[in-house]
Design an enzyme around this catalytic site. Structure first.
Site, PDB file in Angstrom:
ATOM      1  N   TYR A 245       0.843  -1.190   0.000  1.00 22.10           N
ATOM      2  CA  TYR A 245       0.000   0.000   0.000  1.00 22.10           C
ATOM      3  C   TYR A 245       0.879   1.241   0.000  1.00 22.10           C
ATOM      4  O   TYR A 245       1.611   1.494   0.955  1.00 22.10           O
ATOM      5  CB  TYR A 245      -0.922   0.036   1.221  1.00 22.10           C
ATOM      6  CG  TYR A 245      -1.881  -1.123   1.358  1.00 22.10           C
ATOM      7  CD1 TYR A 245      -2.237  -1.904   0.255  1.00 22.10           C
ATOM      8  CD2 TYR A 245      -2.434  -1.447   2.584  1.00 22.10           C
ATOM      9  CE1 TYR A 245      -3.125  -2.961   0.393  1.00 22.10           C
ATOM     10  CE2 TYR A 245      -3.327  -2.493   2.734  1.00 22.10           C
ATOM     11  CZ  TYR A 245      -3.659  -3.259   1.633  1.00 22.10           C
ATOM     12  OH  TYR A 245      -4.532  -4.313   1.768  1.00 22.10           O
TER      13      TYR A 245
ATOM     14  N   HIS B 296      -0.421 -12.139   1.389  1.00 20.35           N
ATOM     15  CA  HIS B 296      -1.408 -11.301   0.704  1.00 20.35           C
ATOM     16  C   HIS B 296      -2.013 -12.006  -0.512  1.00 20.35           C
ATOM     17  O   HIS B 296      -3.220 -11.940  -0.743  1.00 20.35           O
ATOM     18  CB  HIS B 296      -0.714 -10.002   0.274  1.00 20.35           C
ATOM     19  CG  HIS B 296      -1.628  -8.847   0.111  1.00 20.35           C
ATOM     20  ND1 HIS B 296      -1.183  -7.548   0.025  1.00 20.35           N
ATOM     21  CD2 HIS B 296      -2.971  -8.757   0.008  1.00 20.35           C
ATOM     22  CE1 HIS B 296      -2.209  -6.724  -0.117  1.00 20.35           C
ATOM     23  NE2 HIS B 296      -3.294  -7.436  -0.139  1.00 20.35           N
TER      24      HIS B 296
ATOM     25  N   PRO C  20     -15.883  -4.486   3.259  1.00 16.59           N
ATOM     26  CA  PRO C  20     -17.197  -4.916   3.764  1.00 16.59           C
ATOM     27  C   PRO C  20     -18.351  -4.036   3.303  1.00 16.59           C
ATOM     28  O   PRO C  20     -19.512  -4.435   3.440  1.00 16.59           O
ATOM     29  CB  PRO C  20     -17.021  -4.841   5.285  1.00 16.59           C
ATOM     30  CG  PRO C  20     -15.999  -3.769   5.487  1.00 16.59           C
ATOM     31  CD  PRO C  20     -15.040  -3.934   4.338  1.00 16.59           C
TER      32      PRO C  20
ATOM     33  N   GLY D  17     -18.444  -2.976   0.117  1.00  9.92           N
ATOM     34  CA  GLY D  17     -18.399  -3.054  -1.339  1.00  9.92           C
ATOM     35  C   GLY D  17     -17.625  -1.922  -1.983  1.00  9.92           C
ATOM     36  O   GLY D  17     -17.989  -1.434  -3.042  1.00  9.92           O
ATOM     37  N   ARG D  18     -16.525  -1.518  -1.333  1.00 10.43           N
ATOM     38  CA  ARG D  18     -15.698  -0.402  -1.822  1.00 10.43           C
ATOM     39  C   ARG D  18     -16.520   0.879  -2.004  1.00 10.43           C
ATOM     40  O   ARG D  18     -16.308   1.642  -2.943  1.00 10.43           O
ATOM     41  CB  ARG D  18     -14.989  -0.787  -3.114  1.00 10.43           C
ATOM     42  CG  ARG D  18     -13.968  -1.893  -2.934  1.00 10.43           C
ATOM     43  CD  ARG D  18     -13.135  -2.123  -4.180  1.00 10.43           C
ATOM     44  NE  ARG D  18     -12.080  -3.076  -3.896  1.00 10.43           N
ATOM     45  CZ  ARG D  18     -12.233  -4.392  -3.878  1.00 10.43           C
ATOM     46  NH1 ARG D  18     -13.425  -4.897  -4.158  1.00 10.43           N
ATOM     47  NH2 ARG D  18     -11.243  -5.196  -3.599  1.00 10.43           N
ATOM     48  N   GLY D  19     -17.440   1.074  -1.112  1.00  9.18           N
ATOM     49  CA  GLY D  19     -18.242   2.285  -1.139  1.00  9.18           C
ATOM     50  C   GLY D  19     -19.603   2.132  -1.765  1.00  9.18           C
ATOM     51  O   GLY D  19     -20.495   2.955  -1.544  1.00  9.18           O
TER      52      GLY D  19
END
Length: 326
Positions: A54, A122, A202, A204-206
């Site tokens: 990241y 990952h 959780p 849904g990416r917004g």
């Protein structure tokens, strides 16, 4: 904040995903992000999730600065396996034992800590037997550099092979009302082996917040611009599902995001969502989801209104989907 168990590891019922503070979701603000991490700790949110890729690398440094002086309040999780260069170029997935050791040492340095509480693989390297990668991870545990091991986006057979080398504490998978593919095989495998589930993306990416209208609202470097379920043709259907969620949330005086998180936590005491945010206001909203009660009637209404598989579009673009060990 209530506590939950991921195998033998005790964590807060809700964690904090830190990725978006530094990468993949548009520009960040380090000052506000650090304040958000500390605000999370003030609320009793102990599980902080980051990864070396990241940024790349910058998110671990940011988290390290944020927890300075408060290390004992955190359950610190980070990941290795997606190898990136400093310019952001992705070299590929790397599970070689020598890389495992080098990646861990580098993460410890960036985070400014002497051990990692939960260290994930990952992504699975198809060129390296999982037993070799996990042999190296077991060495890190023996050396005291890592306390618990996790695995992410691994197939059930891979989970079993890794677990035979060293016990897995947590599996991290995308899981939400819009991403339920793990329910058939992955989740039963985790539960059979006594492994906890950490649910990333959780909301849904917004999408499940009800704030996404079209892909043009995202920054140029936001990964959602390439994700199939965020394309305009997919959003026509997906927004209808979100409106159903909004209507149901209103019946319990919650926001769509809060109901989505509460639904996840109702899936079992071994499920810990890690919603990502870089702002204190959204963190407060997320924490309040812990007070939302999912009755049997509400659970049925959610299943009827947003049935598994109803969302349109894959969760990643083709290149990223190809890295998953499904």
């Amino acid at each position: 904040m209530l506590q939950r168990r991921l195998s033998t590891l005790t964590v807060s019922a809700l964690g904090l995903g830190c990725m978006g503070m530094s990468d993949l979701y548009g520009p960040g603000d380090d000052t506000e992000s650090i304040a958000t991490v500390r605000h999370a700790l003030d609320h009793g949110v102990t599980l902080l999730d980051t990864a070396d890729m990241y940024g790349p690398f910058t998110n671990e440094r940011l988290v390290g600065r944020a927890i300075s002086g408060r290390r004992d309040e955190t359950v610190l999780a980070t990941k290795f396996g997606i190898e990136r260069l400093p310019d952001g170029t992705v070299k590929g997935v790397n599970g070689r034992p020598d890389y495992v050791h080098a990646a861990c040492d580098a993460s410890l340095q960036r985070l400014g800590v002497d051990h990692i509480d939960l260290y994930y693989q990952h992504r699975i390297d198809p060129t390296v037997p999982i037993e070799e990668t996990w042999g190296a991870l077991a060495e890190l545990v023996a050396e005291g550099k890592v306390r618990h091991l996790g695995i992410s986006e691994a197939a059930p057979a891979t989970i079993r092979r890794a677990h035979a080398v060293h016990p897995i504490t947590a599996g991290q998978y995308e899981y939400s009302l819009f991403s339920r593919g793990i329910e058939a095989e992955h989740l039963p495998t985790l539960r059979e082996l006594g492994i906890g589930l950490v649910a990333y993306a959780p909301m849904g990416r917004g999408l499940l917040t009800g704030t996404v209208r079209n892909p043009g609202q995202f920054a140029p470097d936001d990964i959602r611009r390439q994700a199939p379920r965020f394309q305009e043709t997919s959003l026509v259907t997906n927004r209808v599902l979100v409106e159903r969620l909004r209507d149901l949330a209103a019946t319990v005086e919650a926001t769509p995001a809060q109901l989505a998180l509460a639904w996840l936590m109702s899936q079992g005491p071994d499920v810990v969502p890690i919603p990502g945010t870089k702002r204190r206001g959204y963190l407060d909203e997320n924490v309040r989801s812990c007070a939302v009660r999912i009755t049997e009637e509400l659970a049925r209404a959610l299943e009827d209104g947003i049935p598994a598989g109803a969302v349109v579009g894959e969760r990643y673009d083709a290149a990223r989907m190809a890295t998953l060990d499904l």
